[in-house]
Write a protein that holds these residues in place. Structure first.
Motif, mmCIF file in Angstrom:
data_model
loop_
_atom_site.group_PDB
_atom_site.id
_atom_site.type_symbol
_atom_site.label_atom_id
_atom_site.label_comp_id
_atom_site.label_asym_id
_atom_site.label_seq_id
_atom_site.Cartn_x
_atom_site.Cartn_y
_atom_site.Cartn_z
ATOM 1 N N GLU A 31 0.843 -1.202 0.000
ATOM 2 C CA GLU A 31 0.000 0.000 0.000
ATOM 3 C C GLU A 31 0.877 1.249 0.000
ATOM 4 O O GLU A 31 0.604 2.220 -0.700
ATOM 5 C CB GLU A 31 -0.910 0.009 1.234
ATOM 6 C CG GLU A 31 -2.116 -0.889 1.137
ATOM 7 C CD GLU A 31 -3.201 -0.313 0.241
ATOM 8 O OE1 GLU A 31 -3.186 0.903 -0.016
ATOM 9 O OE2 GLU A 31 -4.062 -1.084 -0.215
ATOM 10 N N TYR A 32 1.932 1.198 0.795
ATOM 11 C CA TYR A 32 2.844 2.344 0.881
ATOM 12 C C TYR A 32 3.528 2.597 -0.464
ATOM 13 O O TYR A 32 3.608 3.737 -0.929
ATOM 14 C CB TYR A 32 3.886 2.088 1.966
ATOM 15 C CG TYR A 32 5.025 3.084 1.967
ATOM 16 C CD1 TYR A 32 4.841 4.375 2.457
ATOM 17 C CD2 TYR A 32 6.267 2.732 1.448
ATOM 18 C CE1 TYR A 32 5.875 5.293 2.437
ATOM 19 C CE2 TYR A 32 7.312 3.651 1.428
ATOM 20 C CZ TYR A 32 7.111 4.926 1.925
ATOM 21 O OH TYR A 32 8.134 5.834 1.903
ATOM 22 N N LEU A 33 4.040 1.542 -1.106
ATOM 23 C CA LEU A 33 4.689 1.719 -2.406
ATOM 24 C C LEU A 33 3.704 2.260 -3.435
ATOM 25 O O LEU A 33 4.026 3.172 -4.207
ATOM 26 C CB LEU A 33 5.256 0.379 -2.896
ATOM 27 C CG LEU A 33 6.462 -0.200 -2.150
ATOM 28 C CD1 LEU A 33 6.904 -1.492 -2.812
ATOM 29 C CD2 LEU A 33 7.608 0.785 -2.093
ATOM 30 N N ASN A 34 2.498 1.713 -3.445
ATOM 31 C CA ASN A 34 1.504 2.070 -4.454
ATOM 32 C C ASN A 34 0.977 3.487 -4.270
ATOM 33 O O ASN A 34 0.658 4.167 -5.257
ATOM 34 C CB ASN A 34 0.336 1.081 -4.412
ATOM 35 C CG ASN A 34 -0.617 1.268 -5.573
ATOM 36 O OD1 ASN A 34 -0.212 1.614 -6.678
ATOM 37 N ND2 ASN A 34 -1.899 1.045 -5.323
ATOM 38 N N ASN A 35 0.887 3.977 -3.025
ATOM 39 C CA ASN A 35 0.261 5.272 -2.754
ATOM 40 C C ASN A 35 1.242 6.376 -2.396
ATOM 41 O O ASN A 35 0.855 7.547 -2.383
ATOM 42 C CB ASN A 35 -0.750 5.127 -1.613
ATOM 43 C CG ASN A 35 -1.945 4.289 -1.996
ATOM 44 O OD1 ASN A 35 -2.834 4.747 -2.705
ATOM 45 N ND2 ASN A 35 -1.966 3.051 -1.526
ATOM 46 N N ASP A 36 2.469 5.999 -2.090
ATOM 47 C CA ASP A 36 3.391 7.017 -1.611
ATOM 48 C C ASP A 36 4.681 7.062 -2.419
ATOM 49 O O ASP A 36 4.945 8.017 -3.135
ATOM 50 C CB ASP A 36 3.713 6.752 -0.126
ATOM 51 C CG ASP A 36 4.305 7.974 0.565
ATOM 52 O OD1 ASP A 36 5.185 8.602 -0.033
ATOM 53 O OD2 ASP A 36 3.911 8.286 1.702
ATOM 54 N N GLU A 37 5.483 6.027 -2.332
ATOM 55 C CA GLU A 37 6.829 6.088 -2.894
ATOM 56 C C GLU A 37 6.877 5.729 -4.376
ATOM 57 O O GLU A 37 7.603 6.356 -5.144
ATOM 58 C CB GLU A 37 7.767 5.160 -2.113
ATOM 59 C CG GLU A 37 9.225 5.341 -2.474
ATOM 60 C CD GLU A 37 10.151 4.723 -1.448
ATOM 61 O OE1 GLU A 37 11.330 4.543 -1.770
ATOM 62 O OE2 GLU A 37 9.699 4.410 -0.327
ATOM 63 N N ILE A 38 6.151 4.695 -4.801
ATOM 64 C CA ILE A 38 6.182 4.277 -6.211
ATOM 65 C C ILE A 38 4.746 4.116 -6.702
ATOM 66 O O ILE A 38 4.204 3.028 -6.721
ATOM 67 C CB ILE A 38 6.950 2.952 -6.397
ATOM 68 C CG1 ILE A 38 8.349 3.055 -5.798
ATOM 69 C CG2 ILE A 38 7.050 2.590 -7.878
ATOM 70 C CD1 ILE A 38 9.124 1.764 -5.845
ATOM 71 N N SER A 39 4.158 5.200 -7.089
ATOM 72 C CA SER A 39 2.777 5.168 -7.578
ATOM 73 C C SER A 39 2.803 5.197 -9.102
ATOM 74 O O SER A 39 2.993 6.244 -9.723
ATOM 75 C CB SER A 39 1.997 6.368 -7.029
ATOM 76 O OG SER A 39 0.665 6.336 -7.478
ATOM 77 N N ASP A 40 2.640 4.027 -9.701
ATOM 78 C CA ASP A 40 2.682 3.911 -11.155
ATOM 79 C C ASP A 40 1.589 2.938 -11.587
ATOM 80 O O ASP A 40 1.566 1.792 -11.139
ATOM 81 C CB ASP A 40 4.060 3.401 -11.599
ATOM 82 C CG ASP A 40 4.260 3.527 -13.103
ATOM 83 O OD1 ASP A 40 3.423 3.000 -13.863
ATOM 84 O OD2 ASP A 40 5.257 4.145 -13.512
#
Length: 329
Positions: free
Chosen positions: A38-47
């Protein structure tokens, strides 16, 4: 004491018992893996090209007996449009909570290839094949398909498989965005950082605790107010504990690095001094040999002087003998 919610982040929730798993030697559960995705998808790596599949959903899809059931669960994710899909695999084959190992299955659409990243070789084989079968229709995988086993550094203990999974997931996503190591499925096993990844998770959660809090129900009941106050204090305490622990770890790590540098420098100086002493000792031996040779030379010279004197005497005697002999003739 209730297992209260510590942080609510988009579709992910972490409780007190989940945070306890962030320190070794603990095995990561699906809540922490779900939170990091969730963090990668919404914060650091949203692609939008990357699909992050929740591990709980993966388990449900894997256990579907009919293909249409799996398709119905995955329909809203529009997986056929994704170029990279991360699928965390657990080796539990029943509908009950459990399992002993995590690994990562990744679909690369451009290469039409499934790659399995597994920190314990020859494990999760049954679960990986079963999961791939269940996802194939929704992703658009052509059957029969082949699963490529990636070259992954093996874990050195029994509990870091989840850390391997998250660290590999992060590297693949970063490399995909930057186009790095494309021919190797965006992966370099030497770049996987297991040692500090738990620390990274603690930092992320510590930072989010400042802004993300579990929703609270407004109430005037004294007992519930006390519970809310307790939860807030617990959040604050855990937040401070995490940050302090991470800070102390960084200071200790830097001190260890400095100490290691000094020890290395001292070892180099000792080695240099030892080498010089060896050279001096060798030279002393050479000097002793030269002195011995010189003494022998002196002795030889003295003997030569003695021999020369003897030769002179013999020569004089010989001359006198010859003269006397000539006179008698």
């Amino acid at each position: 004491m209730t297992d209260s919610i510590i942080i609510s982040y988009h579709d992910s929730v972490l409780r007190q018992s989940d945070l306890a798993l962030l320190s070794a030697p603990n095995w990561l559960n699906d809540q922490i893996i779900s939170f990091f995705y969730e963090y990668l998808n919404n914060d650091e790596i949203s692609d939008p090209r990357i699909g992050y599949i929740d591990p709980s959903l993966v388990q449900l899809v894997k256990l579907c007996k009919e293909p249409f059931e799996a398709d119905a669960m995955l329909q809203c994710l529009d997986l056929s449009s994704k170029e990279v899909i991360l699928i965390p695999i657990n080796d539990e084959e029943s509908a009950y909570a459990g399992g002993t190992h995590w690994s990562l299955l990744v679909w690369f659409k451009e290469r039409e290839t499934l790659v399995h990243y597994n920190s314990i070789s020859n494990s999760n084989i049954k679960s990986v094949k079963r999961t791939a079968d269940s996802f194939s229709s929704s992703i658009g995988i052509k059957i029969p398909f082949k699963i490529v086993e990636a070259d992954v550094i093996a874990q050195t203990n029994t509990y870091d498989c989840g850390i391997h999974l998250l660290s590999i997931s992060y590297q693949i996503c970063i490399n995909f965005l930057t186009g790095a190591r494309k021919d190797n499925f965006y992966f370099d096993k030497k770049a996987v950082d297991i040692k500090h990844f738990r620390q990274r998770l603690q930092k992320i959660i510590g930072r989010l605790l400042k802004t993300c809090h579990p929703s609270q129900v407004k109430t005037t009941a004294p007992l519930q107010k006390a519970g809310i106050t307790f939860n807030q204090r617990a959040c604050h305490f855990i937040h401070e504990t995490l940050l302090v622990a991470v800070g102390e770890y960084e200071v200790l790590n830097k001190m260890n690095e400095a100490a290691g540098f000094l020890c290395g420098k001292i070892e180099n100086e000792v080695a240099t001094t030892s080498a010089k002493l060896d050279q001096m000792s060798s030279r002393d031996n050479e000097i002793d040999v030269l002195l011995g040779n010189l003494n022998q030379l002196v002795v030889d010279l003295e003997q030569m002087d003695s021999n020369v004197s003897r030769i002179d005497n013999y020569t004089k005697k010989l001359e006198e003998t010859i003269k006397n002999h000539l006179k008698t003739l």
